[in-house]
Write an enzyme that holds these catalytic residues in place. Sequence first.
Site, PDB file in Angstrom:
ATOM      1  N   GLU A 103       0.809  -1.245  -0.093  1.00 59.80           N
ATOM      2  CA  GLU A 103      -0.145   0.131  -0.149  1.00 59.80           C
ATOM      3  C   GLU A 103       0.840   1.344   0.075  1.00 59.80           C
ATOM      4  OE1 GLU A 103      -3.224   2.441   2.946  1.00 59.80           O
ATOM      5  OE2 GLU A 103      -2.237   0.395   3.331  1.00 59.80           O
ATOM      6  N   THR A 126       2.253  -8.040  -0.544  1.00 56.12           N
ATOM      7  CA  THR A 126       2.191  -7.819   0.813  1.00 56.12           C
ATOM      8  C   THR A 126       1.648  -9.336   1.271  1.00 56.12           C
ATOM      9  OG1 THR A 126       0.840  -6.898   2.655  1.00 56.12           O
ATOM     10  CG2 THR A 126      -0.218  -6.797   0.357  1.00 56.12           C
ATOM     11  N   ASP A 128      -0.045  -9.483   3.964  1.00 58.20           N
ATOM     12  CA  ASP A 128      -1.320  -9.375   4.370  1.00 58.20           C
ATOM     13  C   ASP A 128      -2.479  -9.461   3.763  1.00 58.20           C
ATOM     14  OD1 ASP A 128      -0.041  -8.822   6.955  1.00 58.20           O
ATOM     15  OD2 ASP A 128       0.066  -6.517   6.509  1.00 58.20           O
ATOM     16  N   GLN A 274       7.307 -15.361   9.425  1.00 56.56           N
ATOM     17  CA  GLN A 274       6.024 -15.508   8.304  1.00 56.56           C
ATOM     18  C   GLN A 274       6.503 -15.066   6.906  1.00 56.56           C
ATOM     19  OE1 GLN A 274       2.431 -14.127  10.698  1.00 56.56           O
ATOM     20  NE2 GLN A 274       4.007 -13.294  11.840  1.00 56.56           N
ATOM     21  N   ARG A 275       7.461 -14.036   6.969  1.00 56.94           N
ATOM     22  CA  ARG A 275       7.815 -13.562   5.474  1.00 56.94           C
ATOM     23  C   ARG A 275       9.087 -13.875   5.174  1.00 56.94           C
ATOM     24  NH1 ARG A 275       7.338  -7.114   7.180  1.00 56.94           N
ATOM     25  NH2 ARG A 275       9.816  -6.661   7.573  1.00 56.94           N
TER      26      ARG A 275
END
Length: 342
Positions: A103, A126, A128, A274-275
């Site tokens: 974003e 992303t 998310d 997580q990433r």
Amino acid sequence: MRVGVLTGGGDCPGLNAVIRAIVRKGVQEYGYGFIGFRDGWHGPLEGDTVRLDIPAVRGILPRGGTILGSSRTNPLTTEGGVRRLKENLASHGVDALIVIGGEDTLGVAAELHARHGVPCVGVPKTIDNDLSGTDYTFGFDTAVNIATEAIDRLHTTAESHMRVLVVEVMGRHTGWIALHSGLAGGANVILIPEQRFDVDQVCAWVRSRFTIRYAPIVVVAEGAMPRDGDLVLKDGTLDSFGHVRLSGIGEWLAKEIERRTGKEARTTVLGHVQRGGTPSAFDRWLATRFGLHAIEAVRDGDFGKMVALKGTRIVRVEIADAVAAVKTVDPADYQEAAVFFG
């Protein structure tokens, strides 16, 4: 034509797959030259570049992170930032810029294109999964798989010790990771930013779980908030895009559960794991397709657009529209998961 490429914001599995696809197709089919800008918007702002050709992208498909580096630099809030950025693009002979980010990073690209005439094409990134305009962003699938595996493992230790385990996952504004991993991992409570939660209700679900001699797993997104509270912050500092640093909702909730129920509760914060690491097969597939279609948009001169997944097709949408609003979890989707609470 010479095309610049940058990756901004948090690192994400699949970034290198996008870069590889852009360069391979751009060189082999269109004869374009490429230049990589280091560390997000810092690169064009400071003229910090790296070589980007076919040898540079060999072997990077399964690698996590980004060979270009990343940062949360915001040229729009830097004094003289837009002028310096445009001068550096011109001095390096850049005719178009492919911006891979979320974003904030894409918001800068939209502004630079609309108000300052910088020819940009966006690629959504992303973990998310909260960008409007696309069904999925790459990195999300990998993050969900990692979180699900962690939840699977935590079930066994929770039941061995008959304690509550609270798993904190990423999700500042949205609960996509919490919802998908919690449902897939058989969590007994899932808490997301879109729905403020009642601590007493959470404790009731916890007690209910213990009555059948199974220890509960609570999955909570980092941006989730209690009904009568606020965000739990690491400190009061802001990044260059005005975001506060979130940390601690899992630990806070575990203490509340232990205090109110008398049951031992522990917290696991998955955080950056997580990433990190290698992207899933789905993320490699999606990231590669995004890269192929991004360089096609450059060839067509279709600037100010972002490539997006709609169903199984890759389409183009306005970058400005894609970053105008956050894509949140539908209440109906959350209600489906609620069947398994307690």
